[in-house]
Design a protein around this motif. Structure first.
Motif, PDB file in Angstrom:
ATOM      1  N   ILE A  20       0.866  -1.181   0.000  1.00  0.00           N
ATOM      2  CA  ILE A  20       0.000   0.000   0.000  1.00  0.00           C
ATOM      3  C   ILE A  20       0.902   1.230   0.000  1.00  0.00           C
ATOM      4  CG2 ILE A  20      -1.962   1.119   1.116  1.00  0.00           C
ATOM      5  CD1 ILE A  20      -2.432  -1.877   0.553  1.00  0.00           C
ATOM      6  N   VAL A  21       0.814   2.019  -1.058  1.00  0.00           N
ATOM      7  CA  VAL A  21       1.623   3.238  -1.146  1.00  0.00           C
ATOM      8  C   VAL A  21       0.778   4.406  -0.646  1.00  0.00           C
ATOM      9  CG1 VAL A  21       2.928   4.771  -2.657  1.00  0.00           C
ATOM     10  CG2 VAL A  21       2.881   2.301  -3.110  1.00  0.00           C
ATOM     11  N   GLY A  22       1.092   4.897   0.558  1.00  0.00           N
ATOM     12  CA  GLY A  22       0.344   6.020   1.113  1.00  0.00           C
ATOM     13  C   GLY A  22      -0.253   5.682   2.459  1.00  0.00           C
ATOM     14  N   GLY A  23       0.117   6.450   3.485  1.00  0.00           N
ATOM     15  CA  GLY A  23      -0.355   6.213   4.848  1.00  0.00           C
ATOM     16  C   GLY A  23      -1.287   7.298   5.336  1.00  0.00           C
ATOM     17  N   GLY A  24      -2.166   7.761   4.461  1.00  0.00           N
ATOM     18  CA  GLY A  24      -3.237   8.658   4.894  1.00  0.00           C
ATOM     19  C   GLY A  24      -4.433   7.822   5.312  1.00  0.00           C
ATOM     20  N   VAL A  25      -5.563   8.461   5.512  1.00  0.00           N
ATOM     21  CA  VAL A  25      -6.714   7.737   6.015  1.00  0.00           C
ATOM     22  C   VAL A  25      -7.163   6.664   5.007  1.00  0.00           C
ATOM     23  CG1 VAL A  25      -8.496   9.339   5.189  1.00  0.00           C
ATOM     24  CG2 VAL A  25      -8.908   8.007   7.247  1.00  0.00           C
ATOM     25  N   VAL A  26      -7.025   6.919   3.691  1.00  0.00           N
ATOM     26  CA  VAL A  26      -7.438   5.926   2.692  1.00  0.00           C
ATOM     27  C   VAL A  26      -6.476   4.738   2.679  1.00  0.00           C
ATOM     28  CG1 VAL A  26      -7.754   5.509   0.222  1.00  0.00           C
ATOM     29  CG2 VAL A  26      -8.743   7.554   1.272  1.00  0.00           C
ATOM     30  N   GLY A  27      -5.181   5.014   2.541  1.00  0.00           N
ATOM     31  CA  GLY A  27      -4.206   3.924   2.482  1.00  0.00           C
ATOM     32  C   GLY A  27      -4.222   3.068   3.734  1.00  0.00           C
ATOM     33  N   LEU A  28      -4.283   3.705   4.888  1.00  0.00           N
ATOM     34  CA  LEU A  28      -4.280   2.958   6.144  1.00  0.00           C
ATOM     35  C   LEU A  28      -5.558   2.134   6.301  1.00  0.00           C
ATOM     36  CD1 LEU A  28      -2.778   5.644   8.586  1.00  0.00           C
ATOM     37  CD2 LEU A  28      -1.588   3.699   7.543  1.00  0.00           C
ATOM     38  N   SER A  29      -6.696   2.700   5.849  1.00  0.00           N
ATOM     39  CA  SER A  29      -7.958   1.955   5.941  1.00  0.00           C
ATOM     40  C   SER A  29      -7.919   0.721   5.058  1.00  0.00           C
ATOM     41  CB  SER A  29      -9.139   2.846   5.519  1.00  0.00           C
ATOM     42  OG  SER A  29      -9.311   3.903   6.429  1.00  0.00           O
ATOM     43  N   VAL A  30      -7.396   0.880   3.850  1.00  0.00           N
ATOM     44  CA  VAL A  30      -7.284  -0.254   2.933  1.00  0.00           C
ATOM     45  C   VAL A  30      -6.370  -1.313   3.549  1.00  0.00           C
ATOM     46  CG1 VAL A  30      -6.392  -0.974   0.683  1.00  0.00           C
ATOM     47  CG2 VAL A  30      -7.803   1.093   0.862  1.00  0.00           C
ATOM     48  N   ALA A  31      -5.221  -0.875   4.072  1.00  0.00           N
ATOM     49  CA  ALA A  31      -4.272  -1.823   4.670  1.00  0.00           C
ATOM     50  C   ALA A  31      -4.928  -2.580   5.833  1.00  0.00           C
ATOM     51  CB  ALA A  31      -3.034  -1.070   5.156  1.00  0.00           C
ATOM     52  N   TRP A  32      -5.668  -1.840   6.621  1.00  0.00           N
ATOM     53  CA  TRP A  32      -6.282  -2.442   7.807  1.00  0.00           C
ATOM     54  C   TRP A  32      -7.350  -3.459   7.432  1.00  0.00           C
ATOM     55  CZ3 TRP A  32     -11.317  -0.715   9.836  1.00  0.00           C
ATOM     56  CH2 TRP A  32     -11.668  -1.370  11.025  1.00  0.00           C
TER      57      TRP A  32
END
Lengths: 390, 390
Positions: A4-16
């Protein structure tokens, strides 16, 4: 593995969400939670946002708002938070059609500071009032729950509103959340699940035989995976051929000893729109400018001036409040204001970007689309729509 | 030994001059240079300040401005700085009656950033213009060098001024300096002379047999000396019976890639006064509110709004500039707006406080008064004048 490239609310939500499904994931971000999510006000307000957008985005917003209570409850549990501020509504509560209910006794300002007291959209002059009336008629046609209010009724709900407010529209289902708490909770939840976080900048995609197989890092090295999910917000356009551009927003946080407002308030002042979002901890967020300035993130005298002028006009009492924080963030804008979610067309590369002003609102829906739970809405966000244009 | 209570520009200047005279001194301050000196714009503008004050303060200001070049040159030498930005004027230069001359080739922004390009006071409406005309007549009577300018002449000097500027007064002798560089240089000079700096808060004076013999410190301990010089600015009234009160000022620093102004500009906008001070390093200082708020140092939405509104009115181009810094400081105000300098009436206690808006300007004169070099002007600042009132 998914990268996952990007640790904003979208990237972190997808990762989670992927990690919860048992998939191995890695998150790449030089400073997670420091981009647009750090600046965002966190309005979950698809109904009052109708003012500025079109029907497809409204559908996405309403669908994602319905997912927020469960999303928040699961996230709070996974992050070990005591409360989300809201219980996930199993049945619809009569006053909040999207099913958000304040947990009885939940102290404000704890957990994710998710609140669902609606948005009040107010008008000053006769022209503003006429525009609001038109908007109300449009919302009625769409079947959206809104209430027309007189100036007096607006001030009864929000006594600190300026005496010159002539009338308003209440969107009782609109909610809001503290995005900084959401990203913090997501980081905690990911850590508890053992998801690796690579604190580095992704500078490019690795291609092999026509497929994307990973990302290159700065100052060196690479991370490889079966799938790369590009959730780099305004920076996505620099990594792949996706039409995302930065839209600068300056936003201010005031500190209030007593809450001045009990719900989100927005209004058009001198033709420019301003909103005020009260937090449980006494913070009052004032946002936001919309500027096409490339990757500039300077807080400017003019930006601050506009926010202060318009906030004063709406709620004169803000002048007494302390200025706690002023930041500028970059929203990932797209040509049609809709996000870009799903397979990119290149094997191994998936998009979760272009959320513009709606990253916080649309995060739960974005994860659902990527997990195949929302095929109809997925079509609205499909990356392929831009290929037809070129 | 002399115990100097207060490490702002006044206390540090007094300590430095005494140390140069060979006297043993100690400075007490929990955070030197962090009070009003940190917030101050550093205008050395006794002439343009006449607007707001009376003849005695003008006399003090002009006398102190004449001392600034030598003070700056000695300080720069003592602190090991390469340049002060100005040479001390041995002979009067024709265009600057107080004897400040820019050192040829001195790069701006180095040393103390002392500049002497005058202050331009501008008027917008017909009323402002009439007030400025009256002021010019008053200045003529006092023999002060000022030049009346038309709106066009103002814009020829400062092309970024608003088109609505109707006229102005140029006070060519007024100067300015960077107060943060002055306190930094003073701290360096004191360190090089081996003057001890006690980083603690003085909580009270030590009295013995009717005399002051030192100060008590927080969290404990004391420092004793033959003489205590109270230079604690707005906090002086809490330590001794001197009528000094805090006057809050909020001030903003903008960052300019190209200098917008070549001299200090001030103007009355909507009845409130604003000034803009350009620094050699591209900083543009916008000041300042004047608020009677006790010891409150919050930066408020209303304070910022006023500064931004008025600065925009004067120089519309400021809207593009980055906001680098906003702080609130507390000026030490007195009932007659004059400083309180000299023996307190209590043996062992000397005052060097109450400088209100003029601490930076009046620092050289304050040291001269305490060293017995200015007996006539000393009478204007004598602490005894308040005893007659009570």
């Amino acid at each position: 593995m998914d990268v996952i490239v990007g640790g904003g609310v979208v990237g972190l939500s997808v990762a989670w969400r992927l990690a919860r499904e048992g998939r191995p994931v890695t998150v790449i971000d030089p400073a997670p939670g420091s981009g647009a999510s750090h600046a965002a006000a966190g309005m979950l307000a698809p109904v009052s946002e109708v003012t500025y957008t079109e029907a497809p985005l409204l559908r996405l917003g309403v669908a994602s708002l319905r997912r927020w209570p469960a999303f928040a409850a699961e996230l709070a549990a996974d992050a070990g938070l005591g409360t989300t501020g809201l219980e996930a509504g199993g049945q619809e509560s009569p006053e909040h059609a999207v099913g958000l209910r304040l947990a009885p006794g939940a102290p404000p300002g704890r957990g994710l500071d998710l609140r669902a007291d609606g948005t009040l959209d107010v008008a000053f002059g006769a022209d503003d009032l006429a525009a609001l009336e038109e908007l109300a008629a449009f919302m009625d046609k769409l079947g959206l729950p809104v209430e027309r209010l007189t100036g007096r009724e607006c001030r009864r709900l929000e006594p600190m509103l300026a005496p010159s407010v002539r009338g308003g529209l209440l969107a009782p289902d609109d909610a809001w959340v503290n995005p900084r708490r959401v990203t913090a909770a997501l980081l905690t939840a990911l850590e508890r699940r053992g998801v690796p976080l690579v604190r580095a900048r992704a500078t490019g995609l690795l291609h092999e035989d026509g497929a994307v197989v990973g990302v290159r890092l700065e100052p060196g090295g690479e991370v490889r995976g079966e799938r790369v999910v590009l959730a780099a917000g305004a920076w996505s356009g620099g990594l792949a051929d996706v039409p995302v551009r930065p839209v600068k927003g300056q936003i201010m946080r005031l500190r209030s000893p007593q809450p001045l407002l009990s719900r989100c308030v927005r209004g058009a002042v001198h033709g420019s729109s301003v909103y005020l979002v009260p937090r449980g901890d006494g913070e009052l967020v004032v946002g936001a400018t919309q500027e096409e300035m490339g990757f500039d993130t300077k807080v400017t005298a003019g930006g601050l001036y506009e926010l202060l002028r318009d906030a004063r006009e709406l709620v004169p009492g803000v002048t007494e409040l302390e200025v706690a924080d002023v930041v500028a963030g970059l929203r990932p804008g797209t040509p049609d204001n809709l996000p870009v979610i799903g397979p990119s067309g290149t094997p191994g590369l998936v998009y979760a970007t272009g959320h513009h002003r709606g990253g916080v609102l649309l995060a739960p829906l974005t994860t659902a689309i990527l997990l195949g739970e929302e095929s109809e809405l997925a079509a609205l966000c499909a990356p392929g729509r831009f290929r037809d244009l070129s």
